[in-house]
Structure formats: C-alpha cells, structure tokens
Design a protein around this motif. Sequence first.
Motif, short mmCIF file in Angstrom:
data_model
loop_
_atom_site.label_atom_id
_atom_site.label_comp_id
_atom_site.label_asym_id
_atom_site.label_seq_id
_atom_site.Cartn_x
_atom_site.Cartn_y
_atom_site.Cartn_z
N TYR A 1 0.85 -1.19 0.00
CA TYR A 1 0.00 0.00 0.00
C TYR A 1 0.88 1.24 0.00
CZ TYR A 1 0.84 0.13 5.06
OH TYR A 1 1.43 0.19 6.29
N ALA A 2 0.34 2.32 -0.52
CA ALA A 2 1.06 3.59 -0.58
C ALA A 2 0.25 4.63 0.18
CB ALA A 2 1.24 4.03 -2.03
N GLU A 3 0.95 5.50 0.91
CA GLU A 3 0.29 6.56 1.67
C GLU A 3 0.92 7.89 1.31
OE1 GLU A 3 -0.79 7.91 6.23
OE2 GLU A 3 0.58 6.25 5.89
N ARG B 1 -4.01 10.15 2.07
CA ARG B 1 -4.77 9.19 1.29
C ARG B 1 -3.97 7.90 1.19
NH1 ARG B 1 -8.31 8.97 -3.50
NH2 ARG B 1 -8.81 6.76 -3.45
N VAL B 2 -4.64 6.77 1.30
CA VAL B 2 -3.99 5.46 1.21
C VAL B 2 -4.45 4.79 -0.07
CG1 VAL B 2 -3.74 3.19 2.28
CG2 VAL B 2 -3.84 5.23 3.70
N PHE C 1 -3.13 1.39 -7.51
CA PHE C 1 -1.87 1.98 -7.94
C PHE C 1 -1.99 2.45 -9.38
CE2 PHE C 1 1.18 -0.47 -4.92
CZ PHE C 1 0.69 0.28 -3.86
N SER C 2 -1.48 3.65 -9.66
CA SER C 2 -1.44 4.15 -11.03
C SER C 2 -0.27 3.51 -11.76
CB SER C 2 -1.32 5.67 -11.03
OG SER C 2 -0.08 6.06 -10.48
N MET D 1 2.99 4.89 -10.50
CA MET D 1 3.42 4.30 -9.23
C MET D 1 4.02 2.92 -9.45
SD MET D 1 0.10 5.54 -7.08
CE MET D 1 0.47 4.80 -5.50
N LEU D 2 3.38 2.11 -10.27
CA LEU D 2 3.87 0.75 -10.52
C LEU D 2 5.24 0.75 -11.20
CD1 LEU D 2 0.58 -0.98 -11.69
CD2 LEU D 2 1.82 -1.38 -9.55
N GLU D 3 5.45 1.68 -12.12
CA GLU D 3 6.75 1.75 -12.80
C GLU D 3 7.87 2.10 -11.82
OE1 GLU D 3 6.35 4.54 -15.95
OE2 GLU D 3 5.09 3.22 -17.15
#
Length: 80
Positions: free
Chosen positions: A55-57, A63-64, A70-71, A74-76
């Motif tokens: 997870y990303a915050e 926002r979590v 994930f966009s 973000m994944l790249e």
Amino acid sequence: MILFFGTKTGKPSTKILQNTTCPHCSQIKTLTVTVRPNLFHLFWIPLFKIGTSRYAECSHCKRVYYNKEFSTEMLEEISN
C-alpha cells in the motif's frame, strides 16, 4: 502430537517514490510505499512466503492507495 501452524506478517519495508505525484492532491515526493510479506509458519518459525501486501500513503493528504488502486506511474517506480 500437536502442531502449531498459521500465518503472520513479516517485517515491513518502505520506499519513498521520488518522481511520482499523488493522484489525489497532485503533490510530488509525498508517496511512501510499504511492502509486507505474509509468511506461513510452523511452531512460530517462518517457513515460506505465501504472498505480499502493498500500500502507498501520501504524507500530504493522508490518502492510502492499495495494490489495485496503484497508477501506472506508481507501478513503474516501484518496479525500478
């Protein structure tokens, strides 16, 4: 004979995404990704990994984002 087995989470690792903007507040360098492995254990000894949760915050808007949210940006950066 009694067997104690189950699952538990391992030690989390964190990474700050330097070149990614938050999709919610559009701030740069505010996303922190946390990766936690899920481990199978027998007698409280971890034997093997059965999966991971990510997870990303955002530190600005709090926002979590979970793995499915994930966009591509973000994944790249996570894979690099």
